[in-house]
Design a protein around this motif. Sequence first.
Motif, short mmCIF file in Angstrom:
data_model
loop_
_atom_site.label_atom_id
_atom_site.label_comp_id
_atom_site.label_asym_id
_atom_site.label_seq_id
_atom_site.Cartn_x
_atom_site.Cartn_y
_atom_site.Cartn_z
N LYS A 121 0.82 -1.21 0.00
CA LYS A 121 0.00 0.00 0.00
C LYS A 121 0.85 1.26 0.00
CE LYS A 121 -4.20 -1.59 2.25
NZ LYS A 121 -5.07 -1.44 3.42
N ASN A 122 1.95 1.22 0.71
CA ASN A 122 2.80 2.40 0.82
C ASN A 122 3.62 2.66 -0.45
OD1 ASN A 122 2.03 3.30 3.34
ND2 ASN A 122 3.50 1.99 4.38
N SER A 123 3.46 1.86 -1.47
CA SER A 123 4.21 2.08 -2.71
C SER A 123 3.45 2.99 -3.67
CB SER A 123 4.52 0.75 -3.40
OG SER A 123 3.33 0.15 -3.88
N THR A 124 2.29 3.47 -3.26
CA THR A 124 1.54 4.39 -4.11
C THR A 124 1.91 5.84 -3.77
OG1 THR A 124 -0.65 5.11 -4.80
CG2 THR A 124 -0.45 4.31 -2.57
N LYS A 125 1.95 6.69 -4.79
CA LYS A 125 2.37 8.08 -4.63
C LYS A 125 1.41 8.88 -3.77
CE LYS A 125 5.10 10.42 -8.04
NZ LYS A 125 5.19 10.90 -9.40
N VAL A 126 0.15 8.48 -3.72
CA VAL A 126 -0.87 9.22 -2.98
C VAL A 126 -0.59 9.25 -1.49
CG1 VAL A 126 -3.33 9.21 -2.42
CG2 VAL A 126 -2.60 8.72 -4.72
N ARG A 127 0.08 8.23 -0.99
CA ARG A 127 0.32 8.14 0.46
C ARG A 127 1.49 9.00 0.94
NH1 ARG A 127 -2.55 3.46 2.65
NH2 ARG A 127 -1.15 3.44 4.43
N LEU A 128 2.21 9.62 0.02
CA LEU A 128 3.32 10.49 0.40
C LEU A 128 2.78 11.82 0.93
CD1 LEU A 128 5.90 10.06 -2.49
CD2 LEU A 128 5.98 9.09 -0.20
N HIS A 129 3.49 12.40 1.86
CA HIS A 129 3.11 13.70 2.42
C HIS A 129 4.35 14.58 2.42
CE1 HIS A 129 1.56 16.71 5.19
NE2 HIS A 129 0.36 16.22 4.93
N ASN A 130 4.21 15.80 1.92
CA ASN A 130 5.34 16.72 1.90
C ASN A 130 5.73 17.11 3.31
OD1 ASN A 130 5.48 16.84 -0.91
ND2 ASN A 130 3.97 18.45 -1.01
N ARG A 131 7.02 16.99 3.61
CA ARG A 131 7.54 17.36 4.92
C ARG A 131 8.80 18.19 4.74
NH1 ARG A 131 6.00 15.09 9.59
NH2 ARG A 131 4.37 13.54 9.42
N CYS A 132 9.03 19.07 5.70
CA CYS A 132 10.23 19.91 5.70
C CYS A 132 11.47 19.00 5.74
CB CYS A 132 10.21 20.83 6.91
SG CYS A 132 11.67 21.87 7.05
N LYS A 133 12.44 19.28 4.88
CA LYS A 133 13.64 18.44 4.81
C LYS A 133 14.54 18.63 6.03
CE LYS A 133 12.59 16.92 0.76
NZ LYS A 133 11.79 15.73 0.71
N ILE A 134 14.37 19.73 6.75
CA ILE A 134 15.22 20.01 7.90
C ILE A 134 14.57 19.57 9.21
CG2 ILE A 134 16.37 21.85 9.20
CD1 ILE A 134 16.58 23.30 6.44
N THR A 135 13.32 19.98 9.43
CA THR A 135 12.67 19.69 10.71
C THR A 135 11.67 18.55 10.63
OG1 THR A 135 10.91 21.29 10.27
CG2 THR A 135 12.86 22.09 11.43
N GLY A 136 11.17 18.22 9.45
CA GLY A 136 10.17 17.17 9.31
C GLY A 136 8.76 17.66 9.54
N ARG A 137 8.58 18.98 9.64
CA ARG A 137 7.25 19.56 9.90
C ARG A 137 6.33 19.32 8.70
NH1 ARG A 137 4.30 24.56 9.99
NH2 ARG A 137 3.56 24.99 12.09
N PRO A 138 5.10 18.82 8.94
CA PRO A 138 4.21 18.49 7.83
C PRO A 138 3.38 19.66 7.31
CG PRO A 138 3.23 17.76 9.86
CD PRO A 138 4.56 18.33 10.22
#
Length: 89
Positions: free
Chosen positions: A41-58
């Motif tokens: 299930k986690n191989s689909t692009k829809v499940r990705l969420h943009n997060r800050c590359k430095i802090t991880g803030r969503p």
Amino acid sequence: MARKSIIARERKRERLVAKFEAKRKALKEAGDWEGLDKLPKNSTKVRLHNRCKITGRPKGYLRKFGICRNVFREMASDGKIPGITKASW
């Protein structure tokens, strides 16, 4: 700062998406929906969420820079982002 486990989970999803991208595309073109169901299930692009590359803030994510608004403001004020200056008039 986001929890390390959440950041690691998101990175794992990114790797899975990259790994199964070609296979997923081929299965979609062939219309093999049973084959698609067998992929993780986690191989689909829809499940990705943009997060800050430095802090991880969503939240407050700026796509152009790949960081959140808080980090962007700090880096811009320190002059670490070329071409970005504080507005004043």
